[in-house]
Design an enzyme around this catalytic site. Structure first.
Site, PDB file in Angstrom:
ATOM      1  N   ARG A 146       0.841  -1.208   0.000  1.00  9.07           N
ATOM      2  CA  ARG A 146       0.000   0.000   0.000  1.00  9.07           C
ATOM      3  C   ARG A 146       0.871   1.252   0.000  1.00  9.07           C
ATOM      4  O   ARG A 146       0.520   2.263  -0.608  1.00  9.07           O
ATOM      5  CB  ARG A 146      -0.962  -0.004   1.190  1.00  9.07           C
ATOM      6  N   SER A 163      -4.998   5.264   5.068  1.00  6.87           N
ATOM      7  CA  SER A 163      -4.676   3.842   5.194  1.00  6.87           C
ATOM      8  C   SER A 163      -4.302   3.203   3.864  1.00  6.87           C
ATOM      9  O   SER A 163      -3.409   2.368   3.802  1.00  6.87           O
ATOM     10  CB  SER A 163      -5.869   3.082   5.787  1.00  6.87           C
ATOM     11  N   GLU A 191     -18.829   3.537  -0.908  1.00 11.95           N
ATOM     12  CA  GLU A 191     -18.024   2.856  -1.928  1.00 11.95           C
ATOM     13  C   GLU A 191     -18.778   2.660  -3.242  1.00 11.95           C
ATOM     14  O   GLU A 191     -18.200   2.748  -4.324  1.00 11.95           O
ATOM     15  CB  GLU A 191     -17.530   1.504  -1.404  1.00 11.95           C
ATOM     16  N   PHE A 244     -14.330  -3.831   1.326  1.00 13.04           N
ATOM     17  CA  PHE A 244     -15.433  -2.925   1.005  1.00 13.04           C
ATOM     18  C   PHE A 244     -15.513  -2.636  -0.485  1.00 13.04           C
ATOM     19  O   PHE A 244     -16.590  -2.631  -1.071  1.00 13.04           O
ATOM     20  CB  PHE A 244     -15.292  -1.617   1.797  1.00 13.04           C
ATOM     21  N   HIS A 301      -5.343  -3.628   2.389  1.00 14.70           N
ATOM     22  CA  HIS A 301      -5.748  -4.403   3.560  1.00 14.70           C
ATOM     23  C   HIS A 301      -6.389  -5.727   3.150  1.00 14.70           C
ATOM     24  O   HIS A 301      -7.421  -6.132   3.680  1.00 14.70           O
ATOM     25  CB  HIS A 301      -6.685  -3.597   4.465  1.00 14.70           C
ATOM     26  N   ASP A 352      -7.673  -5.640  13.341  1.00 16.55           N
ATOM     27  CA  ASP A 352      -9.043  -5.200  13.013  1.00 16.55           C
ATOM     28  C   ASP A 352     -10.014  -6.384  12.922  1.00 16.55           C
ATOM     29  O   ASP A 352     -11.226  -6.219  13.064  1.00 16.55           O
ATOM     30  CB  ASP A 352      -9.066  -4.412  11.698  1.00 16.55           C
ATOM     31  N   ARG A 380      -1.472  -4.493   3.876  1.00 16.97           N
ATOM     32  CA  ARG A 380      -1.151  -3.548   4.947  1.00 16.97           C
ATOM     33  C   ARG A 380       0.237  -3.801   5.525  1.00 16.97           C
ATOM     34  O   ARG A 380       0.959  -2.868   5.863  1.00 16.97           O
ATOM     35  CB  ARG A 380      -2.191  -3.696   6.070  1.00 16.97           C
TER      36      ARG A 380
END
Lengths: 274, 314
Positions: B10, B37, B58, B83, B109, B117, B167
């Site tokens: 990322r 992020s 989204e 998402f 992620h 998470d 991530r």
């Protein structure tokens, strides 16, 4: 190219072509096509900067049929303006035809966005309006939504987006025909009060009779003068408008007329002049 | 042995976008309130006028991206992989892939190494979802070098792309000047007894497993399948036949991802023993990335054990 006295005559020819193509295809959506006809007629006959000889010119106005199932109305307008030969309308929904059940931007000349899944068209219109502003174009992006379509959450995401980014080059119509497949939206899942909702989301709202071409034209003029926010024109319409036995009948949402019904419908659609 | 440099894909994504901002005035970057992020914020810092935050919405983000693309823009739309490929799946299907618009969907992620998470945020079905869509290209970078190359190639390519990012800091495997080939498998370690087809972070894990097995006299080839679609089927068949056994290794459900794609290729074409290694049709949970990799059997030791199981079937 055929010449028409005005948007009303253009709309009448659109309605005749809608009935003919639906009868030829044996499936499709007459109700929502006929309710949206006068709006599309004014846009394509009187308002939009488009050129059938150059359907991809970059600074043209765009039209996104967010209620994609009204494709027959869009196809009728495009054919009457010579974007493609009018004889091809009889190929609607047939294998290999460029006239898909729902609009396809790569197959049909004059279609600016592929739509059909409700709620998505208005988002793409927001993207177009944003790009046009960033590029300094002075065109207008038009979108047409159904009232049942506003039950989709994405519509309200797009509503927030358009207001936040001050997309004053975006003019949307809401074809408020009071019928979705399973009945009146008020009974299925009420999206009302639509005018207050759009205002609360930061849009200017204009309410008109969606079958009065003078009102449609006046609303577009007023919308174009608006600065700093998008405009929603809520058009009161009648599902199946123009064909007596289709008017206000949910059953004609997604059913094509047979030959006999088509003949009767056409007999009701003749130009009486001004 | 020198310490291996680690960079999250990322981070490489954000850096590559910022680089492109200066070179290509046609690029727009979008995010759904996760730019810090996904690192798309790096683009926003140098090119705020072509960065568009869609907020936590989204579906609309993908629709707006499609509209921008219909006006001739090249759009990168970023969010967490869960998402952007899940909630916005149908927007990707109908507003991007069906009209073949120039939108690059970037899902960061991905996989279980999201860590703490937990299961709601760990994408284990994104490859499966994206590769099932006609017109979609699916890319999974193994390191920062591959990410930079993919961002640039995706920008140059006219059509929908899914870019799967992570991530966790991942070892840098490739030299800066490495020449990748779009749609081609990449041999990162030669071997003759079995081939591991891996993607993303799992390429590094496969290399570790190969090292462990080398000590036992087992020669393991490791291939980086960075382009999952279109899949390099010739390469996969040739490597499998040459080694006589194969496994797939991915930070994704064993249903629908890289392993499934390889199984589809091998079925009817190769009799070599083959095993799909990945998340075994379970959701993830909270934990450190390292603990999760071990728990779900995606660490080097478990991989080495599975390799030996497959070799026993030869």
């Amino acid at each position: 190219m055929m010449k028409f006295a005005n948007a009303d005559e253009f709309a009448l020819h659109m309605r005749r072509e809608i009935i003919k193509m639906l009868a030829a295809s044996g499936s499709g959506h007459p109700g929502g096509s006929l309710s949206a006809t006068d709006i599309i007629a004014v846009l394509f006959h009187d308002e939009m900067n488009i050129d059938p000889q150059d359907p991809h010119k970059p600074d043209r106005d765009r039209f996104v049929l967010s209620k994609g199932h009204a494709a027959p109305a869009l196809y009728a307008a495009l054919a009457l303006l010579d974007f493609f030969p009018i004889e091809e309308l009889s190929q609607l929904r047939k294998l290999g035809s460029h006239l898909q059940g729902h609009p396809d931007m790569h197959k049909t000349p004059g279609v600016d966005m592929s739509t059909g899944s409700l709620g998505q068209g208005i988002s793409t219109a927001c993207g177009m309006a944003l790009a046009a502003k960033k590029d300094g174009l002075h065109n207008t992006i038009y979108a047409l939504l159904g009232d049942g379509e506003t039950e989709e959450g994405e519509v309200w995401e797009a509503a927030m987006f358009a207001a936040h980014y001050q997309l004053d080059n975006l003019i949307a119509f809401l074809d408020h025909n009071h019928l979705q497949i399973d009945g009146n939206p008020k009974d299925v899942l009420s999206p009302e009060p639509l005018n207050e909702k759009w205002r609360a989301f930061g849009w200017k709202v204009i309410e008109i009779d969606g079958h009065d071409t003078e009102q449609i034209k006046a609303a577009i003029k007023e919308a174009k003068e608006e600065q700093g926010r998008p405009v929603m024109i809520i058009a009161e319409t009648v599902k199946g408008k123009g064909v007596s036995f289709m008017e206000n009948q949910a059953g004609w949402h997604g059913m094509a007329p047979n030959a006999e019904q088509a003949e009767q419908a056409i007999s009701e659609l003749f130009w009486q002049g001004e | 042995m020198t310490e291996i440099k680690k960079i999250a894909t990322r981070d490489a994504y954000g850096k590559a976008l910022a680089e492109l901002a200066k070179e290509n005035s046609n690029i727009f970057v979008m995010d759904a309130d996760l730019s810090q992020s996904t690192k798309s914020v790096e683009f926003a810092k140098v090119c705020p006028e072509r960065f568009v935050n869609a907020g936590i919405a989204e579906g609309n983000m993908i629709g707006v991206a499609a509209g921008l693309a219909a006006m001739g823009k090249t759009v990168f739309a970023s969010s967490f992989a869960v998402f952007v490929t899940g909630r916005a799946f149908e927007q990707i299907r109908n507003s991007v892939c069906y009209p073949r618009l120039n939108v690059k969907v970037a899902g960061s992620h991905s996989g279980i190494t999201v860590g703490e998470d937990g299961g709601t945020h760990q994408a284990i079905a994104d490859i499966s979802l994206m590769r099932s869509l006609p017109n979609m290209t699916v890319l999974v970078p193994a390191d920062a070098t591959a990410t930079r190359w993919m961002v640039r190639e995706a920008a140059a390519y006219d059509g929908p792309v899914y870019l799967r990012l992570g991530r966790l800091a991942a070892p840098v495997l490739y030299a800066d000047n490495h020449e990748f080939k779009w749609g081609k498998g990449e041999i990162v370690r030669m071997g003759k007894d079995i081939v591991v087809f891996a993607c993303g972070l799992m390429v590094s894990i496969a290399l570790e497993a190969a090292e462990l097995l080398a000590a036992e006299g087992i020669s393991v080839a490791v291939a980086d399948i960075h382009t999952i679609k279109p899949l390099d089927t010739d390469f996969i068949l040739e490597m499998t036949e040459r080694c006589g056994a194969a496994i797939s290794l991915e930070e994704h459900n064993i249903i629908g991802g890289l392993g499934s794609a390889i199984a589809e290729t091998l079925a009817g074409n190769s009799a070599a023993p083959f095993m799909r290694c990945g998340v075994e049709d379970k959701f993830g949970q909270s934990g450190s990335p390292e603990a999760l990799l071990k728990h779900y059997g995606l660490d080097a030791e478990t991989t080495a054990m599975k390799i030996k199981q497959v070799l026993a079937r030869k």
